[in-house]
Scaffold this active site. Structure first.
Site, PDB file in Angstrom:
ATOM      1  N   LYS A   1       0.665  -1.166  -0.006  1.00 34.29           N
ATOM      2  CA  LYS A   1       0.071  -0.127   0.135  1.00 34.29           C
ATOM      3  C   LYS A   1       0.838   1.233  -0.042  1.00 34.29           C
ATOM      4  CE  LYS A   1      -2.184  -1.106   3.855  1.00 34.29           C
ATOM      5  NZ  LYS A   1      -1.616  -2.511   3.806  1.00 34.29           N
ATOM      6  N   THR A   2       1.826   1.321   0.933  1.00 35.42           N
ATOM      7  CA  THR A   2       2.706   2.270   0.935  1.00 35.42           C
ATOM      8  C   THR A   2       3.377   2.802  -0.180  1.00 35.42           C
ATOM      9  OG1 THR A   2       2.727   2.275   3.568  1.00 35.42           O
ATOM     10  CG2 THR A   2       4.416   3.542   2.452  1.00 35.42           C
TER      11      THR A   2
ATOM     12  N   ASP B   1      -1.970   7.446   3.472  1.00 37.33           N
ATOM     13  CA  ASP B   1      -1.491   6.432   4.127  1.00 37.33           C
ATOM     14  C   ASP B   1      -2.369   6.144   5.531  1.00 37.33           C
ATOM     15  OD1 ASP B   1      -0.329   3.746   4.051  1.00 37.33           O
ATOM     16  OD2 ASP B   1       1.582   4.875   4.310  1.00 37.33           O
ATOM     17  N   GLU B   2      -2.479   4.948   5.733  1.00 37.79           N
ATOM     18  CA  GLU B   2      -3.010   4.355   7.074  1.00 37.79           C
ATOM     19  C   GLU B   2      -4.345   5.055   7.280  1.00 37.79           C
ATOM     20  OE1 GLU B   2      -1.512   2.295   8.644  1.00 37.79           O
ATOM     21  OE2 GLU B   2       0.468   2.290   8.412  1.00 37.79           O
TER      22      GLU B   2
ATOM     23  N   GLN C   1      -5.728  -3.236  10.335  1.00 36.81           N
ATOM     24  CA  GLN C   1      -4.608  -2.690  11.244  1.00 36.81           C
ATOM     25  C   GLN C   1      -5.354  -1.541  12.084  1.00 36.81           C
ATOM     26  OE1 GLN C   1      -0.681  -2.725   9.381  1.00 36.81           O
ATOM     27  NE2 GLN C   1      -1.910  -3.573   7.704  1.00 36.81           N
TER      28      GLN C   1
ATOM     29  N   ARG D   1       4.922  -7.090  10.838  1.00 40.26           N
ATOM     30  CA  ARG D   1       6.271  -6.347  10.915  1.00 40.26           C
ATOM     31  C   ARG D   1       7.323  -7.314  10.375  1.00 40.26           C
ATOM     32  NH1 ARG D   1       3.930  -2.894   9.355  1.00 40.26           N
ATOM     33  NH2 ARG D   1       2.016  -4.388   9.771  1.00 40.26           N
TER      34      ARG D   1
HETATM   35  P1  ATP Z   1       1.585  -2.081   5.911  1.00 39.54           P
HETATM   36  O1  ATP Z   1       0.073  -2.583   5.870  1.00 39.54           O
HETATM   37  O2  ATP Z   1       2.214  -2.770   7.006  1.00 39.54           O
HETATM   38  O3  ATP Z   1       1.518  -0.597   6.094  1.00 39.54           O
HETATM   39  P2  ATP Z   1       1.878  -2.104   3.219  1.00 39.54           P
HETATM   40  O4  ATP Z   1       0.709  -2.536   2.321  1.00 39.54           O
HETATM   41  O5  ATP Z   1       2.161  -0.479   3.146  1.00 39.54           O
HETATM   42  O6  ATP Z   1       1.987  -2.534   4.372  1.00 39.54           O
HETATM   43  P3  ATP Z   1       4.683  -1.659   1.881  1.00 39.54           P
HETATM   44  O7  ATP Z   1       5.331  -1.485   3.050  1.00 39.54           O
HETATM   45  O8  ATP Z   1       4.296  -1.068   0.621  1.00 39.54           O
HETATM   46  O9  ATP Z   1       3.291  -2.614   2.485  1.00 39.54           O
HETATM   47  O10 ATP Z   1       5.228  -3.140   1.324  1.00 39.54           O
HETATM   48  C1  ATP Z   1       5.748  -4.231   2.147  1.00 39.54           C
HETATM   49  C2  ATP Z   1       7.142  -4.751   1.445  1.00 39.54           C
HETATM   50  O11 ATP Z   1       7.021  -5.534   0.300  1.00 39.54           O
HETATM   51  C3  ATP Z   1       8.017  -3.554   1.258  1.00 39.54           C
HETATM   52  O12 ATP Z   1       9.434  -4.115   1.357  1.00 39.54           O
HETATM   53  C4  ATP Z   1       7.923  -3.429  -0.282  1.00 39.54           C
HETATM   54  O13 ATP Z   1       9.200  -2.865  -0.684  1.00 39.54           O
HETATM   55  C5  ATP Z   1       7.866  -4.749  -0.918  1.00 39.54           C
HETATM   56  N1  ATP Z   1       6.984  -4.765  -2.164  1.00 39.54           N
HETATM   57  C6  ATP Z   1       5.346  -4.344  -2.140  1.00 39.54           C
HETATM   58  N2  ATP Z   1       5.140  -4.590  -3.453  1.00 39.54           N
HETATM   59  C7  ATP Z   1       6.145  -5.235  -3.968  1.00 39.54           C
HETATM   60  C8  ATP Z   1       6.420  -5.449  -5.447  1.00 39.54           C
HETATM   61  N3  ATP Z   1       5.589  -5.436  -6.588  1.00 39.54           N
HETATM   62  N4  ATP Z   1       7.557  -6.374  -5.679  1.00 39.54           N
HETATM   63  C9  ATP Z   1       8.667  -6.401  -4.733  1.00 39.54           C
HETATM   64  N5  ATP Z   1       8.565  -5.983  -3.591  1.00 39.54           N
HETATM   65  C10 ATP Z   1       7.337  -5.360  -3.157  1.00 39.54           C
HETATM   66 MG    MG Z   2       2.062   0.934   4.839  1.00 41.29          MG
END
Ligand code: ATP
Ligand code: MG
Length: 724
Positions: free
Chosen positions: A35-36, A220-221, A251, A603
Site C-alpha cells: 500500500k505504502t 496512508d493508513e 490494522q 512487521r
Molecule cells: P503495511 O500494511 O504494513 O503498512 P503496506 O501494504 O504498506 O504494509 P509496503 O510497506 O508498501 O506494504 O510493502 C511491504 C514490503 O513489500 C516492502 O518491503 C515493499 O518494498 C515490498 N513490495 C511491495 N510490493 C512489491 C512488489 N511488487 N515487488 C517487490 N516488492 C514489493
Molecule cells: Mg504501509
C-alpha cells in the site's frame, strides 16, 4: 508502450492503482501488500508521467519518520529532489497551514504548540485557580474529554449539557481551558487539527486556494483517521479534488484515540464512483509468518475480509519462548540478538516490540549491560525529558513572553528564591486582570511583593530579556547553547551529583547538537527557533531525534505500524498484558487488541520470536499470567516452542496453561513423557520434567529430582518411568 521505471516492480493490481485515472480511489489491502509502495509510486507517476507539479500533491502519512521516508523514496524514483511537495502527518500539515495563516486562524504569530504533558499541567493549574477539587474532577479525565470533543470537531458552544450537572461542569472547564490557551497563544495537538479545519471551513478564499492547489490528496493508513482529520480531508477535496487513500481495516488500532475505521465505508458514499482496488499479495513476510497472522485475525468477526497470500518461501518456524520472569525474557531476547548481530546483521534491522511502554525498562537494562546500542522509538523520550523541557521552556519564553506554561515551569528553576506564595500572588493577579503571568509578574513585583521576592522576580525578568537580546541574530544552535548556560541550567544539574545530573547535562548538550542538525524548512514562514520549538513539540511523541548509530529498535506495537524488520521480537505476550486487561471482557476491545497483534506479527520479514513470562513485575507489582490467547490462535505447524533452562526449582505451570500453550516439539512425546510430568529414576528417585532438548538418540531431558536436585539426562539411557 515504454514502461517507465516507476511501473517496474509493481504487480498488476498495484500498477492499476498507481496509474488510475484522476478519480477518488480506495486501496484496501492487508499488511505488507505494498500500500505504502503504491502511494509513493502514485506520487511519482503523477509528477513524472502525468506532468503535474509537485505543488499540486498533498501526502499524509502516520508519522514524521514515514513522511521523511516517503519523500526520500519519491525522490529516488524521480531521480530529483522535490520541493514544494507537502508530505507530513495530519498534525504536521495542519500546523503548517496555521503558521501560514495564523491571522485568519485567529492565532498570534508566535503561537506555541503544547504537548500532552503541558496540556495536563495546564489543566491542573486551571483547577487550582478555580479552586476545584482535583480528586473529584480528575485532570486526566478532563484532558480526555477536551481532546475527544476536539477530535469530533466540537467547541464548548456546540455541546449540550443534557441536563447533567457533571457534564455541564466538564463543558465549563473546557471553556476555561480554551480561554487560557487563547490568552497564551497555546495550541494543543487536537487543537491543531480542529483549527486547521475551521480555518478552511470559515475562509472561503483560502479554501478555494487550497482546493485549486491540491488536486491530489494521498493518504496512508487511512483506517486510522479520526473524525476531524476526515472532515478536513473531505473539505479540502471538495467536488473536484482527487483523494487517493490506502488502508487496511485489520490494522485499525487507534479507536481509543478517536480513529474510525468506518471512514472506509463512509469514503465510498461521500465520494460516489470511488474506484476500489484490492491488493492481495504480500511481499514482506515468509509464508509461515503470514499464515500465522492470517490465522489470528480470522478470529475477528467485524472484518471486510481479505485473502492475503505470498509467493515467498515458507521460512523458519515462529519461536515461542516461555520465560520464567521478565528478566529471563530479557536475557533470552538479548542472547538471540547477540547471535544475530554476530552473524553480521545490522542492529537496525531488528525490533523489540511490546504492548506497553513500561515493559521497555527491563529490556533496556539488559541491552545496556550487553552493550548493545538501542533506541526507544515512539516513547521517545528525548524531547520529553524534563531537563530538555526546561531548556525549551526558556527558549519559548524568549520567543513568547505570554507562554504561561513555560513561565511557570522555569520561573524558579534553577531555584532563585521565587517561592510558591509569590507565584500564587502572580497567578491571582493574572486571573483578576485576565493577563499573562509575565505581565502579572511585572505588576506584582512593583506593587505587592516584599523586597526580596520583588528583587527575585525582577531579576528573573531581566534575565529573560537579556537572553532574548543576546541570542537575537545568533544561529539556532548558538542560541540554544547560550540559553542552557545563561539560564543556569547546566550549573544547576552539575550540582546534582551522580549519574543523573551528568546525564541531564549530557542531554542539554545533546539539545545543542539537535539544534545544529536541525534543518529549517525555507518554505516555513517562521523563525528557525520557532520552527525548532514546534518540531520539538511535534516530535516529542515520536522517537529519538536522530539515529546516529546502528541500533536495535524498541517500540510499542502501536508505533510499529507501517514498519518492517527482518527480525522481530514480540515480548510480554500474556493475557492481561496483551490482550490488555481492560479489553479482555469487551468484545470490540478484544478485537482491537487482536488487530494490534496482527500488526505486530506482520512487521516481521524473516524471523519472529514471541516471548511470554510466567511471572512479571510491572509497575512494581508481581503478576502471574497465562500465555496470551493470541499465541494459542497460531496453528501448531507454524511454531516451535523453546523451553527455558532453569537451574532451580521453578513453579510448574497450571494444567490450564499447559493445555493452552503447546506441547514441546522435543522428543518427550515420543516416549510418552511431557513437560511437568512426574517421573522416577532408579538412582535419583522422583522428580518433575522441566525441559527437553534434541531429537532421537540425542534427546535429553532436564528433571528436577526431589532429593537429588536438577539434572540433565539422556533419555535413552535414563530409563525413566512415568509416575501418575
Ligand atoms: P503495511 O500494511 O504494513 O503498512 P503496506 O501494504 O504498506 O504494509 P509496503 O510497506 O508498501 O506494504 O510493502 C511491504 C514490503 O513489500 C516492502 O518491503 C515493499 O518494498 C515490498 N513490495 C511491495 N510490493 C512489491 C512488489 N511488487 N515487488 C517487490 N516488492 C514489493
Ligand atoms: Mg504501509
Amino acid at each position: 508502450m515504454d514502461v517507465t521505471p516507476i511501473l517496474e516492480n509493481l504487480n498488476d493490481a498495484q500498477r492499476q492503482a498507481v496509474t488510475a485515472p484522476a478519480e477518488p480511489t480506495l486501496v484496501i489491502a492487508g499488511a505488507g501488500s505494498g500500500k505504502t509502495r503504491v502511494l509513493v509510486h502514485r506520487a511519482a507517476w503523477l509528477i513524472d508521467v502525468e506532468g503535474l507539479s509537485p505543488q499540486s500533491l498533498l501526502a499524509v502519512t502516520f508519522t514524521n519518520k514515514a513522511a521523511a521516508e516517503m519523500r526520500g523514496r519519491i525522490e529516488t524514483l524521480l531521480k530529483l529532489p522535490v520541493q514544494n511537495l507537502w508530505i507530513g502527518t495530519f498534525h504536521g500539515l495542519a500546523h503548517r497551514m496555521l503558521r501560514r495563516h495564523w491571522r485568519e486562524a485567529g492565532l498570534p504569530q508566535n503561537f506555541q504548540i503544547i504537548d500532552s504533558d503541558d496540556q495536563l499541567r495546564l489543566i491542573k493549574r486551571l483547577l487550582k485557580n478555580l479552586e476545584i477539587d482535583d480528586s473529584r474532577w480528575v485532570p486526566r479525565e478532563i484532558q480526555w474529554f477536551i481532546n475527544a470533543q476536539k477530535d469530533e470537531g466540537l467547541r464548548p458552544q456546540h455541546l449540550d449539557d443534557e441536563g447533567n450537572a457533571d457534564r455541564r461542569q466538564m463543558i465549563s472547564l473546557y471553556e476555561s481551558y480554551e480561554e487560557i490557551c487563547e490568552r497564551g497563544g497555546l495550541v494543543d495537538f487536537a487543537e491543531l487539527l480542529l483549527r486547521a479545519h475551521e480555518l478552511l471551513r470559515d475562509n472561503a478564499e483560502l479554501l478555494a486556494h487550497y482546493r485549486r492547489r491540491f488536486h491530489h490528496l494521498l493518504v496512508d493508513e487511512f483506517q486510522d483517521t479520526n473524525a476531524i482529520q476526515y472532515a478536513w480531508l473531505r473539505l479540502l477535496a471538495g467536488d473536484q479534488g482527487v483523494p487517493f487513500v490506502v488502508g487496511d481495516d485489520d490494522q485499525s488500532i487507534y479507536r481509543w484515540r478517536g480513529a474510525r475505521v468506518e471512514h472506509i465505508h463512509r469514503f465510498q458514499t461521500d465520494f460516489p464512483g470511488t474506484r476500489v482496488v484490492k491488493l492481495e499479495q504480500n511481499y514482506r513476510s515468509t509464508a509461515t509468518i503470514l499464515n500465522a497472522a492470517n490465522a489470528i485475525i480470522a478470529n475477528n468477526s467485524s472484518r471486510l475480509g481479505k485473502n492475503l497470500w505470498t509467493e515467498g518461501a515458507e521460512g523458519e518456524a515462529i519461536r515461542i519462548y516461555s520465560a520464567y520472569n521478565e528478566r529471563d525474557e530479557a536475557d533470552f531476547v538479548i542472547g538471540r540478538l547477540r547471535d544475530w548481530i554476530d552473524q553480521g546483521n545490522a542492529r537496525a534491522d531488528s525490533a523489540i516490540l511490546y504492548r506497553s511502554n513500561a515493559q521497555s525498562r527491563v529490556l533496556e537494562e539488559g541491552l545496556i549491560n550487553a552493550r548493545i546500542p538501542y533506541r526507544v522509538y515512539g516513547g521517545l523520550r528525548f524531547f520529553e525529558r524534563s531537563e530538555i523541557k526546561d531548556a525549551l521552556a526558556y527558549l519559548r519564553l524568549i520567543s513568547n513572553r505570554d507562554d504561561d506554561s513555560s513561565f511557570e515551569r522555569i520561573v524558579n528553576k534553577p531555584t532563585r528564591g521565587i517561592g510558591a506564595r509569590t507565584v500564587e500572588l502572580m497567578r491571582s493577579y493574572a486571573r483578576a486582570n485576565a493577563c499573562p503571568l509575565w505581565r502579572a509578574a511585572g505588576a506584582t513585583a512593583s506593587n505587592d511583593l516584599n523586597g526580596r521576592a520583588a528583587n527575585a522576580v525582577s531579576a528573573f525578568m531581566s534575565l529573560i530579556e537579556r537572553m532574548a537580546r543576546e541570542t537575537s541574530g545568533l544561529e539556532l544552535h548558538d542560541q540554544v547553547d547560550h540559553v542552557i548556560y545563561a539560564s543556569g541550567l547546566v550549573d544547576f544539574f552539575k550540582k546534582d551529583k551522580g549519574e543523573k545530573g551528568e546525564t541531564r547535562v549530557e542531554n542539554l548538550l545533546e539539545l545543542v547538537s539537535a539544534a545544529k542538525s536541525f534543518q529549517p524548512d525555507p518554505a516555513e514562514e517562521m523563525s528557525p527557533l520557532d520552527e525548532f520549538l514546534s518540531h520539538a513539540a511535534l516530535e516529542a511523541g515520536e522517537g529519538q531525534a536522530e539515529a546516529w548509530e546502528d541500533c536495535v529498535q524498541l517500540m510499542t506495537m502501536h508505533s510499529a505500524k507501517g514498519l518492517e524488520f527482518p527480525l522481530v521480537f514480540m515480548c510480554g505476550m500474556e493475557d492481561g498484558l496483551f490482550p490488555h486487561q481492560r479489553s479482555i471482557a469487551d468484545p470490540s476491545g478484544l478485537e482491537e487488541e487482536r488487530r494490534l497483534c496482527y500488526v505486530g506479527i506482520t512487521r516481521a520479514k524473516q524471523t519472529l520470536f514471541i516471548t511470554h513470562a510466567e511471572q512479571r513485575r510491572l509497575h512494581g507489582m508481581d503478576n502471574f499470567s497465562q500465555p496470551s490467547r493470541f499465541i494459542g490462535e497460531i496453528p501448531d505447524e507454524h511454531v516451535e516452542e523453546i523451553r527455558p533452562r532453569v537451574q532451580v526449582s521453578r513453579p510448574m505451570r497450571s494444567a490450564e496453561s499447559q493445555t493452552r500453550s503447546r506441547r514441546s516439539t522435543a522428543p518427550a512425546s515420543e516416549l510418552g513423557i511431557r513437560l511437568g510430568q512426574r517421573v522416577r529414576h532408579k538412582k535419583f528417585g522422583d522428580g518433575v520434567i522441566l525441559n527437553c532438548e534434541g531429537q532421537g538418540a540425542h534427546a535429553r531431558v532436564e528433571v528436577n529430582f526431589e532429593a537429588a536436585g536438577t539434572k540433565w539426562l539422556v533419555l535413552t539411557y535414563a530409563n525413566l518411568e512415568a509416575v501418575s
